[in-house]
Enzyme design. Sequence first.
Site, PDB file in Angstrom:
ATOM      1  N   THR A  12       0.818  -1.210   0.000  1.00 30.33           N
ATOM      2  CA  THR A  12       0.000   0.000   0.000  1.00 30.33           C
ATOM      3  C   THR A  12       0.858   1.268   0.000  1.00 30.33           C
ATOM      4  OG1 THR A  12      -1.729  -1.172   1.156  1.00 30.33           O
ATOM      5  CG2 THR A  12      -1.817   1.222   1.277  1.00 30.33           C
ATOM      6  N   CYS A 141       0.190   7.379   9.751  1.00 29.08           N
ATOM      7  CA  CYS A 141      -0.814   8.252   9.110  1.00 29.08           C
ATOM      8  C   CYS A 141      -1.503   9.154  10.144  1.00 29.08           C
ATOM      9  CB  CYS A 141      -1.841   7.407   8.358  1.00 29.08           C
ATOM     10  SG  CYS A 141      -2.436   5.973   9.283  1.00 29.08           S
ATOM     11  N   HIS A 221      -9.465   8.097   8.221  1.00 24.79           N
ATOM     12  CA  HIS A 221      -9.611   8.319   9.665  1.00 24.79           C
ATOM     13  C   HIS A 221     -10.252   9.697   9.868  1.00 24.79           C
ATOM     14  CE1 HIS A 221      -6.677   5.120  10.399  1.00 24.79           C
ATOM     15  NE2 HIS A 221      -5.735   5.783   9.768  1.00 24.79           N
ATOM     16  N   GLN A 301      -5.475   7.478   5.045  1.00 27.57           N
ATOM     17  CA  GLN A 301      -4.349   6.745   5.634  1.00 27.57           C
ATOM     18  C   GLN A 301      -3.359   6.204   4.612  1.00 27.57           C
ATOM     19  OE1 GLN A 301      -7.506   5.633   5.530  1.00 27.57           O
ATOM     20  NE2 GLN A 301      -7.395   3.703   4.419  1.00 27.57           N
TER      21      GLN A 301
HETATM   22  P1  NAD Z   1       1.190  -3.722   3.099  1.00 26.89           P
HETATM   23  O1  NAD Z   1       0.905  -5.028   3.747  1.00 26.89           O
HETATM   24  O2  NAD Z   1       0.191  -3.131   2.176  1.00 26.89           O
HETATM   25  O3  NAD Z   1       2.565  -3.810   2.293  1.00 26.89           O
HETATM   26  C1  NAD Z   1       3.716  -4.409   2.816  1.00 26.89           C
HETATM   27  C2  NAD Z   1       4.513  -5.024   1.677  1.00 26.89           C
HETATM   28  O4  NAD Z   1       5.726  -5.565   2.195  1.00 26.89           O
HETATM   29  C3  NAD Z   1       3.766  -6.162   0.989  1.00 26.89           C
HETATM   30  O5  NAD Z   1       3.924  -6.037  -0.409  1.00 26.89           O
HETATM   31  C4  NAD Z   1       4.493  -7.413   1.505  1.00 26.89           C
HETATM   32  O6  NAD Z   1       4.471  -8.462   0.552  1.00 26.89           O
HETATM   33  C5  NAD Z   1       5.907  -6.874   1.676  1.00 26.89           C
HETATM   34  N1  NAD Z   1       6.736  -7.662   2.610  1.00 26.89           N
HETATM   35  C6  NAD Z   1       6.353  -8.667   3.438  1.00 26.89           C
HETATM   36  N2  NAD Z   1       7.443  -9.147   4.107  1.00 26.89           N
HETATM   37  C7  NAD Z   1       8.511  -8.421   3.692  1.00 26.89           C
HETATM   38  C8  NAD Z   1       9.889  -8.438   4.007  1.00 26.89           C
HETATM   39  N3  NAD Z   1      10.392  -9.316   4.888  1.00 26.89           N
HETATM   40  N4  NAD Z   1      10.720  -7.549   3.415  1.00 26.89           N
HETATM   41  C9  NAD Z   1      10.220  -6.658   2.508  1.00 26.89           C
HETATM   42  N5  NAD Z   1       8.909  -6.616   2.154  1.00 26.89           N
HETATM   43  C10 NAD Z   1       8.066  -7.478   2.745  1.00 26.89           C
HETATM   44  O7  NAD Z   1       1.534  -2.716   4.290  1.00 26.89           O
HETATM   45  P2  NAD Z   1       1.407  -1.132   4.278  1.00 26.89           P
HETATM   46  O8  NAD Z   1       0.018  -0.774   4.651  1.00 26.89           O
HETATM   47  O9  NAD Z   1       1.986  -0.595   3.034  1.00 26.89           O
HETATM   48  O10 NAD Z   1       2.314  -0.754   5.529  1.00 26.89           O
HETATM   49  C11 NAD Z   1       3.722  -0.626   5.420  1.00 26.89           C
HETATM   50  C12 NAD Z   1       4.232   0.220   6.559  1.00 26.89           C
HETATM   51  O11 NAD Z   1       3.656   1.526   6.437  1.00 26.89           O
HETATM   52  C13 NAD Z   1       3.864  -0.256   7.969  1.00 26.89           C
HETATM   53  O12 NAD Z   1       4.890   0.091   8.866  1.00 26.89           O
HETATM   54  C14 NAD Z   1       2.616   0.543   8.290  1.00 26.89           C
HETATM   55  O13 NAD Z   1       2.380   0.703   9.673  1.00 26.89           O
HETATM   56  C15 NAD Z   1       2.975   1.871   7.641  1.00 26.89           C
HETATM   57  N6  NAD Z   1       1.822   2.695   7.304  1.00 26.89           N
HETATM   58  C16 NAD Z   1       0.708   2.157   6.753  1.00 26.89           C
HETATM   59  C17 NAD Z   1      -0.383   2.951   6.485  1.00 26.89           C
HETATM   60  C18 NAD Z   1      -1.649   2.392   5.912  1.00 26.89           C
HETATM   61  O14 NAD Z   1      -2.702   2.870   6.235  1.00 26.89           O
HETATM   62  N7  NAD Z   1      -1.607   1.391   5.071  1.00 26.89           N
HETATM   63  C19 NAD Z   1      -0.328   4.320   6.753  1.00 26.89           C
HETATM   64  C20 NAD Z   1       0.860   4.874   7.261  1.00 26.89           C
HETATM   65  C21 NAD Z   1       1.923   4.040   7.565  1.00 26.89           C
END
Ligand code: NAD
Length: 337
Positions: A12, A141, A221, A301
């Site tokens: 994401t 976020c 949110h 977010q």
């Molecule tokens: P997500 O699950 O959408 O994406 C994570 C990606 O990382 C996936 O493609 C997964 O296959 C990959 N992955 C899994 N294991 C891995 C590894 N060992 N090494 C590298 N890549 C790996 O998650 P996201 O929502 O993009 O969240 C990522 C980070 O951003 C988190 O720390 C989250 O807290 C933060 N975040 C998320 C949001 C949100 O709302 N989605 C907002 C702000 C911050």
Amino acid sequence: MKVKVAINGYGTIGKRVADAISLQPDMEVAGVTKTKPDFDAKMAVKKGYKLYAAIPERVKVFEEAGIEVHGTVEELLENVDLVVDCSPNKVGAQNKPLYEKLGIKAIFQGGEKKDVADVSFNAIANFEKAVGKRFVRVVSCNTTGLTRLIYTIKKSFSIGKVRATMIRRVVDPKEDKKGLVNGIEPNPIKLPSHHGPDVQSVLPDVNIVTTAFKVPTTLMHVHSVAIELQDSVSEDAVREVLAAEPRIMLINSGDGFTSTAKVIEFARELRMRYDLYENAVWADSIGIVDGELYVTQAINQESIVVPENIDAIRAMLELKNKEESIKETNRTLKIGV
Ligand code: NAD
């Protein structure tokens, strides 16, 4: 010469940061990593990103699925200036030893604990703290949304205690394995929610207490924020200060913004994937009662941290100063337009 940036975890946040980097004149995406050969992996290749296996043993799995893969994450990282780790919560900390071994700079996301990095980052609040740093964490976020709002108010007015309630979207739209179908979940039940201490990781002198609830929606949110004001301030003066910050968008219920559904409908017209990089603050929610400012904002977010990641790259690699970087990021992502 453009600096080379790797995205470890094309999910994401990772896919949005990759697309935002592609729009910058001073940086380029050296490659992105995926753990499995799903539609996101195929789309990354279609968009022209070089794909690498986040888990080295899985190179074969991509090849068997007929997806061109350029090697392992380690091979990608050998040729980059910086990696933006966008792996799931807590996985970033597990990836850190690899970044240390290879001697490269890394940005972590808000799902990691603050001690993963030297600095917890928000572009408008503490860009300078990240200049030249090796490890930086872009806060989550909700924390980004709160920090931008509080910092912008605090820059112009002297403030006292802040109280905020986060009404949190339960999951992102794509997450079909978890959710909350019919309920409101106090999360956490005990005071305080982690958002207050997280804001203090960027703005240590702010006295803030937060509570949070998850509700069955995936779009945005909503934050209900109350800020004590030390001086006599008018509601219009607050609106003026918020309107002057490009990363905050003032909206009005009179224009039809009656809920997050309408904010997202607007963003669907405005941007790819309805990415709303700005805090959407309801101008007509701004009220001052007994010296306390009340304000309601909505935060998308999935996209709000994207400009912060771009500015963190520039700070860490010392490409531009705060004003130049924020201006360039705002211009390329059409923030404040
Ligand atoms: P997500 O699950 O959408 O994406 C994570 C990606 O990382 C996936 O493609 C997964 O296959 C990959 N992955 C899994 N294991 C891995 C590894 N060992 N090494 C590298 N890549 C790996 O998650 P996201 O929502 O993009 O969240 C990522 C980070 O951003 C988190 O720390 C989250 O807290 C933060 N975040 C998320 C949001 C949100 O709302 N989605 C907002 C702000 C911050």
